[in-house]
Design a protein around this motif. Structure first.
Motif, short mmCIF file in Angstrom:
data_model
loop_
_atom_site.label_atom_id
_atom_site.label_comp_id
_atom_site.label_asym_id
_atom_site.label_seq_id
_atom_site.Cartn_x
_atom_site.Cartn_y
_atom_site.Cartn_z
N GLY A 81 16.65 57.25 -9.33
CA GLY A 81 17.05 57.99 -10.53
C GLY A 81 15.90 58.53 -11.34
N CYS A 82 14.71 58.57 -10.76
CA CYS A 82 13.51 58.99 -11.50
C CYS A 82 13.54 60.48 -11.79
CB CYS A 82 12.27 58.63 -10.69
SG CYS A 82 10.75 59.39 -11.31
N GLY A 83 13.47 60.83 -13.07
CA GLY A 83 13.47 62.23 -13.47
C GLY A 83 12.17 62.93 -13.10
N ALA A 84 11.07 62.21 -13.19
CA ALA A 84 9.75 62.81 -12.93
C ALA A 84 9.65 63.30 -11.49
CB ALA A 84 8.65 61.80 -13.22
N SER A 85 10.15 62.50 -10.55
CA SER A 85 10.01 62.89 -9.14
C SER A 85 10.83 64.15 -8.86
CB SER A 85 10.42 61.75 -8.22
OG SER A 85 11.72 61.31 -8.52
N LEU A 86 11.99 64.26 -9.51
CA LEU A 86 12.78 65.50 -9.39
C LEU A 86 11.99 66.69 -9.91
CD1 LEU A 86 16.46 64.87 -10.57
CD2 LEU A 86 15.68 65.74 -8.35
N GLY A 87 11.36 66.47 -11.06
CA GLY A 87 10.58 67.53 -11.70
C GLY A 87 9.46 68.03 -10.79
N LEU A 88 8.74 67.10 -10.20
CA LEU A 88 7.63 67.45 -9.32
C LEU A 88 8.15 68.23 -8.10
CD1 LEU A 88 4.61 67.23 -8.90
CD2 LEU A 88 4.92 64.92 -8.01
N ARG A 89 9.31 67.83 -7.62
CA ARG A 89 9.93 68.53 -6.50
C ARG A 89 10.21 69.99 -6.87
NH1 ARG A 89 15.92 67.23 -4.38
NH2 ARG A 89 16.00 68.77 -2.72
N TYR A 90 10.74 70.19 -8.08
CA TYR A 90 11.04 71.55 -8.53
C TYR A 90 9.77 72.39 -8.70
CZ TYR A 90 15.70 69.64 -9.57
OH TYR A 90 16.92 69.03 -9.49
N VAL A 91 8.74 71.75 -9.21
CA VAL A 91 7.47 72.47 -9.39
C VAL A 91 6.99 73.02 -8.05
CG1 VAL A 91 5.01 72.22 -9.99
CG2 VAL A 91 6.75 71.18 -11.44
N LEU A 92 7.04 72.18 -7.04
CA LEU A 92 6.53 72.62 -5.73
C LEU A 92 7.51 73.58 -5.04
CD1 LEU A 92 4.86 69.32 -4.57
CD2 LEU A 92 3.73 71.41 -5.29
N LYS A 93 8.79 73.48 -5.36
CA LYS A 93 9.75 74.48 -4.87
C LYS A 93 9.40 75.85 -5.47
CE LYS A 93 14.12 72.06 -3.86
NZ LYS A 93 14.45 72.75 -2.60
N ALA A 94 9.07 75.85 -6.74
CA ALA A 94 8.78 77.11 -7.43
C ALA A 94 7.46 77.72 -6.95
CB ALA A 94 8.73 76.89 -8.94
N TYR A 95 6.44 76.87 -6.71
CA TYR A 95 5.09 77.41 -6.47
C TYR A 95 4.66 77.38 -5.00
CZ TYR A 95 4.51 77.36 -11.54
OH TYR A 95 4.64 77.58 -12.88
N GLY A 96 5.34 76.58 -4.18
CA GLY A 96 4.93 76.52 -2.78
C GLY A 96 3.63 75.75 -2.60
N ARG A 97 3.09 75.83 -1.39
CA ARG A 97 1.95 74.96 -1.08
C ARG A 97 0.60 75.53 -1.53
NH1 ARG A 97 1.54 75.00 5.41
NH2 ARG A 97 1.57 72.77 4.99
N LYS A 98 0.59 76.81 -1.98
CA LYS A 98 -0.69 77.35 -2.47
C LYS A 98 -0.90 76.92 -3.92
CE LYS A 98 -3.09 81.71 -2.07
NZ LYS A 98 -2.89 83.15 -1.87
N THR A 99 -0.78 75.63 -4.10
CA THR A 99 -0.81 75.02 -5.43
C THR A 99 -1.76 73.85 -5.40
OG1 THR A 99 1.52 75.58 -5.73
CG2 THR A 99 0.65 73.87 -7.16
N ILE A 100 -2.64 73.76 -6.37
CA ILE A 100 -3.49 72.57 -6.47
C ILE A 100 -2.98 71.76 -7.66
CG2 ILE A 100 -5.82 71.67 -6.83
CD1 ILE A 100 -6.92 74.24 -5.58
N VAL A 101 -2.54 70.55 -7.35
CA VAL A 101 -1.95 69.70 -8.39
C VAL A 101 -2.98 68.67 -8.85
CG1 VAL A 101 -0.05 68.13 -8.93
CG2 VAL A 101 0.32 69.99 -7.30
N THR A 102 -3.06 68.49 -10.15
CA THR A 102 -3.90 67.43 -10.71
C THR A 102 -3.01 66.42 -11.41
OG1 THR A 102 -5.78 68.89 -11.02
CG2 THR A 102 -5.72 66.93 -12.38
N ILE A 103 -3.17 65.18 -11.05
CA ILE A 103 -2.36 64.11 -11.64
C ILE A 103 -3.28 63.05 -12.24
CG2 ILE A 103 -0.68 62.28 -11.15
CD1 ILE A 103 0.51 63.98 -8.98
N PRO A 104 -3.13 62.76 -13.53
CA PRO A 104 -3.92 61.68 -14.12
C PRO A 104 -3.21 60.34 -13.89
CG PRO A 104 -2.55 62.63 -15.80
CD PRO A 104 -2.22 63.36 -14.51
#
Lengths: 397, 311
Positions: free
Chosen positions: B28-51
């Motif tokens: 039920g984690c909302g964050a993991s859903l969010g991250l999934r949507y981000v990558l759906k929107a931007y595709g793999r030409k994305t550099i993600v930074t996570i603290p």
């Protein structure tokens, strides 16, 4: 190979650092202003403003962010440079670990400055030596020429795939940072031959084969990451000597020794230290030699990795070593002294060793001070034992 | 599994997946859903930074990576600075950054790493104008550390360091309005979003992609573990946060405010509708609820005025 004709410029240590960054063709500079480092990043900004350099310049809001931005830029494969001093370096501390842990060959100039309180803007090595366990290579420059040469060599060593670790080039506050001297600079095409474009160990830009960097590692894996980093630091010694030798062959200034020895061959007493104060020491050695003292100097150029082998070779020939430490570790002693003794403990080289704490917070350190240390060491030699191990030489009583 | 074209046409979200199953988020984690949507929107030409945050773990321990995109893990305080550096590094090497064919530089940080320890770096990133997107996924506490309050924790919420008890020791401060702080930087694009409205979120991500300069999205992302809520209620809770105007959806674009609520004409529901679904609010008294309702009303009125005057 084109013939080397140096370009002589009268510059401060800071300008020497900025020119070296320019000649190294750095691609990203992220920095925050702090005395006495500021003129390094100002000069770089000037290069950009005048169209002399094509650099992405990120004027960040703190040193913690400066190093973080450098890390991000370096992880994309760019050649990255920054500079700081004292409080700024202390604020960066966390990110220094991140840079080395992610194996990013960022080069940084640190202007050695005493830490507050009380406030001080003057020379002391405690700021950079406090970072000794961060996994950064550390080169201590004696003069402006060594600042310039040091930055160019630092990039070459740091970016070598056998190493791939960040490197710090350290200059004294004001004594070097703001003092003008002749520096022989290397024509751009020759720097380019010596230091080709960066070929990174990895980058974040391989979108078809994406990697994650800096992920969580369980106790089952973390240990091996640290071992690999330790081995990279160990391999750096060989690379430093290679690069130092190559630099000598190309440009006439040989840096193949990690500890530069000066008139040590028949010396009874060797003064050992780091940075600009070794210029004073060498001057004093010449004078003291004329006065009949059998003295020499040993300048530790690279403090990380620590040149254990070279120290051993020196120590087994010399009856007494006076370490001059412009730094101090509370509850213990001078840091170079402490490290040096540790290296020799399990060897058959056991000279008499004494630690002189000098010049903290920019207190003058002169040829006469070296003479006084020589006299004191002479007495120690005659007695054949060290009575007072650590001497706060300048103390007002 | 390849999705048939006939079905793809009917999808309201991109079919592409760049966030894999097998991640280690809680149910039920909302964050993991969010991250999934981000990558759906931007595709793999994305550099993600996570603290340092839940996503540090969700993205997988070495040698695993649940993201099909380059990922840089960094220190807690540094998301804004690291994405600034990544953008500078890319530009220095001639990459196109942002825009539909450019590399997307994304900072993905929790509320603690954004509202608190990372606020300075966020501010620096915003005012310097880097071409990158910063997404704050807001689960309203330090969840990865064990549910301690953050600047984004709302009034009256139980957390492990604002526990409810006999002396009624609960969070006494209202939620820090990070989005307002962001807008004060006058960046080109900022928005709020919710995992309960993924089409709206993806539209905003796309808008951020097209807008040059820094963009910021504050994403409401429920945390069943920290909110003491059933794992199958996350979307309902996220929806209720919007419908009660506790977390209204809006955009700020070049000085203009635009509210994008799902039912614009409906009056917000009472805050209890949002509170009652979560165990973290169970210590609240009637007065506490009134205080929170008062804050929600005030902020909602303020937003409406802003949209009216600067719409």
């Amino acid at each position: 190979m084109a013939e080397y004709k140096p370009i002589k410029k009268v510059v401060s240590g800071n300008y020497a650092a900025a020119y070296a960054a320019l000649h190294a063709r750095v691609q990203v500079v992220a920095a925050y202003p702090i005395t006495p480092q500021t003129s390094i990043i100002e000069k770089i900004a000037e290069f950009i403003a005048n169209g002399e350099a094509d650099i992405q310049y990120v004027p960040v809001e703190s040193e913690h962010s400066a190093m973080a931005a450098c890390i991000g830029a370096s992880a994309t494969g760019a050649r990255v440079f920054t500079a700081t001093a004292a409080q700024g370096l202390a604020l960066m501390h966390e990110m220094l670990h991140w840079a080395s842990g992610a194996r990013l060959p960022i080069v940084m100039v640190n202007a050695n400055r005493a830490l507050a309180p009380p406030w001080s803007v003057w020379d002391e090595q405690t700021d950079s030596l406090s970072q000794r366990d961060t996994g950064w290579l550390q080169f201590y420059a004696e003069n402006n020429q060594e600042v310039y040469d040091g930055v160019l060599m630092a990039f070459k060593v740091a970016e070598d795939k056998r190493v791939s670790l960040p490197a710090m080039v350290i200059e004294s506050a004001f004594i070097l940072s703001h003092t003008y001297d002749v520096v022989e600079m290397i024509p751009q095409e020759l720097v380019d031959e010596f230091l080709p474009p960066r070929d990174p160990l990895y980058t974040l830009t391989d979108f078809d084969n994406p990697i994650s960097v800096g992920a969580l590692a369980t106790p089952n894996d973390y240990y091996e990451f640290r071992y690999k980093e330790a081995m990279a630091m160990e391999r750096a010694k060989k690379v430093i000597k290679e690069v130092g030798k190559e630099f000598g062959e190309r440009f006439g200034r040989d840096y193949s020794q990690m500890i530069e020895t000066y008139r040590t061959d028949d010396a009874e007493i060797v003064f050992m230290g780091m940075g600009s104060l070794m210029g004073t020491v060498k001057e004093a050695v010449d004078l003291l030699r004329k006065e009949g003292y059998k003295v020499g100097a040993a300048k530790v150029r690279w403090f990380r990795p620590f040149p254990k082998e070279e120290l051993y070779e020196l120590a087994k020939e010399v009856p007494a070593i006076a370490v001059v430490d412009r730094n101090f570790s509370f509850g213990q002693e001078g840091i170079l002294f402490n490290e040096s003794k540790g290296v020799l403990f399990n060897t058959d080289a056991r000279p008499l060793m004494k630690d002189y704490i000098v010049g903290l917070g920019g207190r003058d350190f002169t040829v006469n001070d070296v003479r006084a240390i020589a006299k004191d060491m002479k007495k120690t030699l005659e007695k054949g034992r060290v009575e007072e191990e650590v001497v706060w030489y300048h103390l007002k009583r | 599994m390849e999705i048939p074209e006939s079905i793809k046409k009917r999808l309201t979200l991109p079919a592409e997946e760049h966030f894999y199953a097998g991640h280690t988020a809680c149910q039920g984690c909302g964050a993991s859903l969010g991250l999934r949507y981000v990558l759906k929107a931007y595709g793999r030409k994305t550099i993600v930074t996570i603290p340092a945050c839940c996503s540090t773990i969700i993205a997988g321990a070495w040698p695993y990576n649940t993201l099909d995109a380059p990922l840089f893990h960094t220190a807690f305080a540094t998301t804004g600075a690291v994405i600034s550096g990544i953008e500078a590094g890319l530009k220095a090497q001639g990459y196109k950054v942002k825009g539909e064919d450019g590399v997307m530089v994304v900072g993905w940080a929790g509320d603690g790493g954004t509202a608190d320890i990372g606020l300075q770096a966020l501010s620096g990133f915003l005012e310097r104008g880097h071409d990158a997107v910063y997404i704050m996924y807001d689960n309203e506490a330090y969840m990865n550390t064990g549910i301690q309050r953050s600047g984004s924790t709302p009034y009256g919420a139980w957390t492990t360091n604002t526990p409810g008890g006999k002396r009624h020791f609960l969070e006494k401060r209202h939620k820090k309005k990070v989005i307002d702080i962001v807008i004060a930087h006058e960046i080109p694009y900022a928005a709020t979003a919710s995992v309960a409205y993924p089409e709206d979120f993806i539209r905003k991500l796309k808008k951020a992609q097209k807008t040059p300069g820094p963009s910021f999205i504050q994403l409401f992302a429920p945390c069943p573990t920290g909110w003491r809520s059933p794992t199958d209620k996350s979307i309902e809770i996220a929806r209720m946060a919007v419908q009660t105007a506790y977390f209204p959806l809006f955009e700020y674009e070049n000085g203009k405010y635009k509210i994008n609520m799902p039912n614009p004409k409906k009056e917000p529901k009472p805050i209890e509708e949002f509170l009652k679904l979560q165990g973290r609010f169970k210590y609240m008294t009637k007065e506490d609820i009134e205080i929170l309702q008062g804050w929600v009303n005030h902020e909602w009125e303020k937003l409406k005025k802003l949209a009216e005057v600067f719409g």
